[in-house]
Design a protein around this motif. Structure first.
Motif, PDB file in Angstrom:
ATOM      1  N   UNK A  80     -49.458  24.909 -32.427  1.00  0.00           N
ATOM      2  CA  UNK A  80     -50.186  24.595 -31.193  1.00  0.00           C
ATOM      3  C   UNK A  80     -49.730  23.251 -30.637  1.00  0.00           C
ATOM      4  N   UNK A  81     -49.401  23.224 -29.342  1.00  0.00           N
ATOM      5  CA  UNK A  81     -48.916  22.015 -28.689  1.00  0.00           C
ATOM      6  C   UNK A  81     -49.819  21.700 -27.495  1.00  0.00           C
ATOM      7  N   UNK A  82     -50.253  20.459 -27.407  1.00  0.00           N
ATOM      8  CA  UNK A  82     -51.064  20.020 -26.281  1.00  0.00           C
ATOM      9  C   UNK A  82     -50.272  19.122 -25.358  1.00  0.00           C
ATOM     10  N   UNK A  83     -50.440  19.312 -24.068  1.00  0.00           N
ATOM     11  CA  UNK A  83     -49.735  18.521 -23.059  1.00  0.00           C
ATOM     12  C   UNK A  83     -50.725  17.648 -22.306  1.00  0.00           C
ATOM     13  N   UNK A  84     -50.421  16.338 -22.189  1.00  0.00           N
ATOM     14  CA  UNK A  84     -51.216  15.410 -21.391  1.00  0.00           C
ATOM     15  C   UNK A  84     -50.495  15.225 -20.067  1.00  0.00           C
ATOM     16  N   UNK A 117     -60.923  17.868 -19.747  1.00  0.00           N
ATOM     17  CA  UNK A 117     -61.448  17.066 -20.852  1.00  0.00           C
ATOM     18  C   UNK A 117     -60.473  17.179 -22.027  1.00  0.00           C
ATOM     19  N   UNK A 118     -60.518  16.188 -22.908  1.00  0.00           N
ATOM     20  CA  UNK A 118     -59.483  16.069 -23.940  1.00  0.00           C
ATOM     21  C   UNK A 118     -59.817  16.804 -25.228  1.00  0.00           C
ATOM     22  N   UNK A 119     -61.080  16.966 -25.551  1.00  0.00           N
ATOM     23  CA  UNK A 119     -61.461  17.430 -26.886  1.00  0.00           C
ATOM     24  C   UNK A 119     -60.867  18.773 -27.305  1.00  0.00           C
ATOM     25  N   UNK A 156     -54.603  20.516 -31.981  1.00  0.00           N
ATOM     26  CA  UNK A 156     -53.165  20.753 -31.790  1.00  0.00           C
ATOM     27  C   UNK A 156     -52.352  20.115 -32.927  1.00  0.00           C
ATOM     28  N   UNK A 157     -51.167  20.651 -33.152  1.00  0.00           N
ATOM     29  CA  UNK A 157     -50.245  20.102 -34.148  1.00  0.00           C
ATOM     30  C   UNK A 157     -49.332  19.031 -33.557  1.00  0.00           C
ATOM     31  N   UNK A 158     -49.196  19.026 -32.244  1.00  0.00           N
ATOM     32  CA  UNK A 158     -48.325  18.081 -31.540  1.00  0.00           C
ATOM     33  C   UNK A 158     -48.882  17.861 -30.141  1.00  0.00           C
ATOM     34  N   UNK A 159     -48.825  16.604 -29.680  1.00  0.00           N
ATOM     35  CA  UNK A 159     -49.197  16.282 -28.304  1.00  0.00           C
ATOM     36  C   UNK A 159     -47.976  15.745 -27.569  1.00  0.00           C
ATOM     37  N   UNK A 192     -58.757   8.168 -18.017  1.00  0.00           N
ATOM     38  CA  UNK A 192     -57.441   8.257 -18.662  1.00  0.00           C
ATOM     39  C   UNK A 192     -57.314   7.214 -19.771  1.00  0.00           C
ATOM     40  N   UNK A 193     -57.829   6.012 -19.542  1.00  0.00           N
ATOM     41  CA  UNK A 193     -57.795   4.983 -20.592  1.00  0.00           C
ATOM     42  C   UNK A 193     -58.573   5.452 -21.816  1.00  0.00           C
ATOM     43  N   UNK A 194     -59.732   6.058 -21.587  1.00  0.00           N
ATOM     44  CA  UNK A 194     -60.536   6.563 -22.699  1.00  0.00           C
ATOM     45  C   UNK A 194     -59.795   7.673 -23.444  1.00  0.00           C
ATOM     46  N   UNK A 195     -59.092   8.528 -22.684  1.00  0.00           N
ATOM     47  CA  UNK A 195     -58.327   9.608 -23.313  1.00  0.00           C
ATOM     48  C   UNK A 195     -57.199   9.051 -24.170  1.00  0.00           C
TER      49      UNK A 195
END
Length: 548
Positions: free
Chosen positions: A70-74, A128-130, A135-138, A155-158
């Motif tokens: 699983x990969x998450x993208x910001x 939202x970020x949670x 994920x295994x990689x961001x 964004x700073x909090x994220x």
């Protein structure tokens, strides 16, 4: 250790790839280069596709599907976010489970188009970020080149939340929140595991205070044509990374079949005191490793036997000494009449050796000044305003090159009026002002010559943070400087300085690999200089050059 790598085989690197590996740019320069590409007809969308494809291939090598599910993208609002969205699409097509966090509602047109498409593919997108916590990689695509304002709000909090998770993060171009040029943290910044720098190296990635955020940095070379680059930065860019190919050219690894010791240079080292006897030995060992033909070491007479015991092949001159155990100034009169090719002065001399340093400054040969040699200069500036510091005109008037090698504490004493967090600018200002080649030691040692041209060593190891390693570096610079070269003057001295800096770091890296990252003592470091050069030579033939 923070390593700066490349996604190409060093042994097969082309001339143009080698140049792109060297050159370092500001945000303004990179934006101007890209503008020229687009004006020449390169579609923005095509460049984004190419860049994202290269990023994807690199990520798949590091994080194969077999181990990374699983990969998450910001995703941010600009083209950096667009790059991330294309990567999300490509990873989705390769079978990865992909999720997207996008905290903004207004996106650039091309980025918005990619966002609509990944939504149509069924890739889940969140504001939202949670959901990305499993994920295994961001992949960080929040902000790219040109960020100048502090990151605030959601964004700073994220970013702060991501930094608390134990998930590897790959940042596109540079970690979000870092200033492109200075490497300063703008409020908060992603602590990346990897940084995939696009096109050309950015200055901020090569600043000491950015290293906790950069992780392992890799250049994603998207084949930017050299004419478009040189139109912006010039044929010889003012800031360059030191690469193995450019450094090893100036190592005297092969000698002419018919030569003798007097053809290979004669170095004089003036160092040591009763309080600091080891400094002269370590400087001598650093010089000895370079293969300099003749090595003369001048020390207080009480140290002569000790130095000879470590280097019986050197000419060790015991100079008359003061009651404090330092060389008396009158010893310089006869000492400096001999035919030396270069001089190294300073390690372990003590602050009582001011007249000795002053006599050496009056000499006409190339000079490396370190440690107490620099501290003596700083005492000359005490109580004087910037315009009347007496040591600056003395260096500027020297007919041969002068190399100053301070750590940050010594630098602050020499140049107390220079105030900036940008180490590159700091060293450039010091070199221009002093007329010397200035080497500022650090995790990313930076070297500038008086015209402002600057070189940065991108590879080092914290194992070098041990007393005496700077003395070995001084000896290595001076030992190379004393030997014959096809170059001359400032260009020769600068090339030798960046070569020795790179070589010294490589020796530390090799020693740390075979011993421990807790630290490599200076004696061991000196013994790894030749093995490290041979190791590099065995894997890398310089591009466009013959080994001298």
């Amino acid at each position: 250790m923070h390593e700066f790598t490349t996604n190409v085989n060093p042994a097969a690197i082309s001339d143009q790839q080698e140049q792109r590996q060297r050159w370092v740019v500001t945000a303004e320069q990179m934006q101007a280069i890209e503008a020229r590409l687009f004006a020449a007809g390169m579609p923005v969308a095509a460049l984004m596709e190419k860049v994202a494809g290269l990023i994807t291939r690199q990520l798949v090598r590091w994080y194969p599907l077999s181990s990374t599910k699983c990969v998450g993208l910001l995703v941010g609002p600009g083209h950096n976010g667009g790059d991330a969205l294309v990567v999300a699409r490509e990873l989705h097509h390769q079978g990865y489970s992909v999720q997207v966090y996008c905290p903004v509602t207004t996106l650039k047109e091309l980025t918005a188009s990619h966002f609509r498409y990944i939504t149509s593919l069924g890739i889940p997108c969140y504001d939202r970020l949670d959901p990305l916590q499993t994920c295994d990689l961001l992949i960080d695509g929040l902000f790219g080149v040109g960020l100048t304002r502090p990151v605030q709000g959601t964004i700073a909090a994220a970013i702060d939340q991501v930094n608390q998770w134990s998930i590897p993060v790959a940042s596109i171009d540079l970690p979000s929140g870092l200033h492109t040029d200075t490497g300063e943290v703008l409020g908060t910044a992603i602590r990346a595991t990897h940084t995939l720098c696009l096109g050309l190296w950015k200055r901020g990635l090569l600043q000491d205070h950015a290293l906790d955020y950069v992780g392992e940095a890799t250049l994603i070379d998207f084949d930017c044509p050299l004419p478009e680059i040189t139109a912006v930065v010039g044929e010889s860019p003012p800031v360059q990374r030191i690469t193995p190919a450019m450094a090893i050219v100036h190592l005297p690894l092969h000698r002419p079949p018919a030569t003798h010791k007097y053809h290979m240079g004669h170095l004089l080292i003036v160092a040591g005191s009763r309080r600091y006897p080891g400094a002269a030995i370590l400087t001598g060992l650093g010089a000895k490793a370079t293969g300099v033909g003749m090595l003369t070491i001048a020390v207080p007479t009480s140290l002569k036997s000790l130095v000879l015991a470590h280097m019986p092949d050197a000419v060790v001159i015991g100079c008359p000494e003061t009651s404090e155990g330092t060389i008396v100034p009158s010893a310089m009169t006869e000492l400096l009449t001999s035919n030396y090719s270069a001089i190294a002065c300073g390690p372990g001399l003590s602050l009582d050796a001011g007249a000795v340093v002053s006599a050496i400054l009056a000499d006409t040969r190339p000079l490396v000044l370190d440690a107490d040699g620099l501290n003596v200069l700083a005492t000359m500036t005490a109580g004087a305003d910037d315009a009347s510091r007496p040591w600056i005109p003395r260096i500027a008037q020297r007919p041969a090159a002068t190399i100053l090698t301070p750590h940050m504490g010594e630098f602050r004493r020499l140049f107390p009026h220079l105030q900036t967090h940008d180490r590159i600018t700091l060293v450039q200002q010091a070199a221009t002002e002093s007329g010397a080649i200035v080497l500022l030691k650090g995790a990313r040692t930076t070297i500038a010559q008086p015209d402002g041209c600057t070189w940065i060593n991108p590879n080092s190891t914290p194992a070098l943070a041990r007393g005496g390693s700077g003395d070995v570096l001084t000896g290595a610079i001076a030992g190379l400087l004393a030997q014959p070269s096809t170059l001359s003057g400032t260009h020769h001295a600068t090339a030798i300085t960046y070569t020795a800096t790179w070589w010294h770091a490589q020796a530390g890296i090799l020693a740390a690999q075979e011993r421990t990252d807790l630290g490599v003592d200076a004696l061991t470091l000196s013994q790894y200089l030749v093995p490290s050069a041979r190791k590099t030579l065995s894997t890398l033939q310089p591009v466009g050059h013959d080994i001298p």
